[in-house]
Design a protein around this motif. Structure first.
Motif: not given
Length: 124
Positions: A43-44, A63-65, A93-97
């Motif tokens: 993730v930037p 889905v909206t990420l 919430v998965r892996d900071g997303t």
């Protein structure tokens, strides 16, 4: 005559599959274990919160990420909970997303801007 660079061992009946990088059996491979430990830039982290819609791997359900939120894990979970309430839908919430079920990009952009985040719609 076989050239030496073309004699890479791929499989043996004694050890099974061999690692192409280090030449050791996959069970004893050290190069892949060190690559897994090193964090990659998934993730930037430029301070911009990105919102996109995705249907991959969800049988056509959208889905909206929300990614790029510069918070710790607990902060991201709390923000996700708050945004799910705002949209009136589920998510995770998965892996900071943060994943919110359905297409709620407009609502989420407005809500995150109201909270003071720099928000950018990414994707189509």
């Amino acid at each position: 005559m076989i050239k030496e660079e073309n004699t890479r061992l791929v499989y043996t009946t004694e050890n099974g599959k061999m690692c192409p990088s280090c030449g050791r059996p996959v069970k004893e491979c050290t190069c892949r274990k060190t690559a897994k430990r090193m964090p990659g830039p998934s993730v930037p982290n430029d301070g911009v919160v990105r919102i996109r819609r995705e249907t991959k791997g969800r049988k056509g359900k959208g889905v909206t990420l929300i990614s790029g939120v510069p918070l710790d894990d607990a902060g991201i979970r709390n923000l996700g909970k708050e945004l799910k309430k705002k949209c009136g839908t589920g998510g995770t919430v998965r892996d900071g997303t943060i994943e919110i079920q359905g297409d709620h990009r407009d609502v989420l952009v407005a809500e995150l801007r109201k909270q003071g985040w720099v928000v950018k719609r990414s994707g189509g």
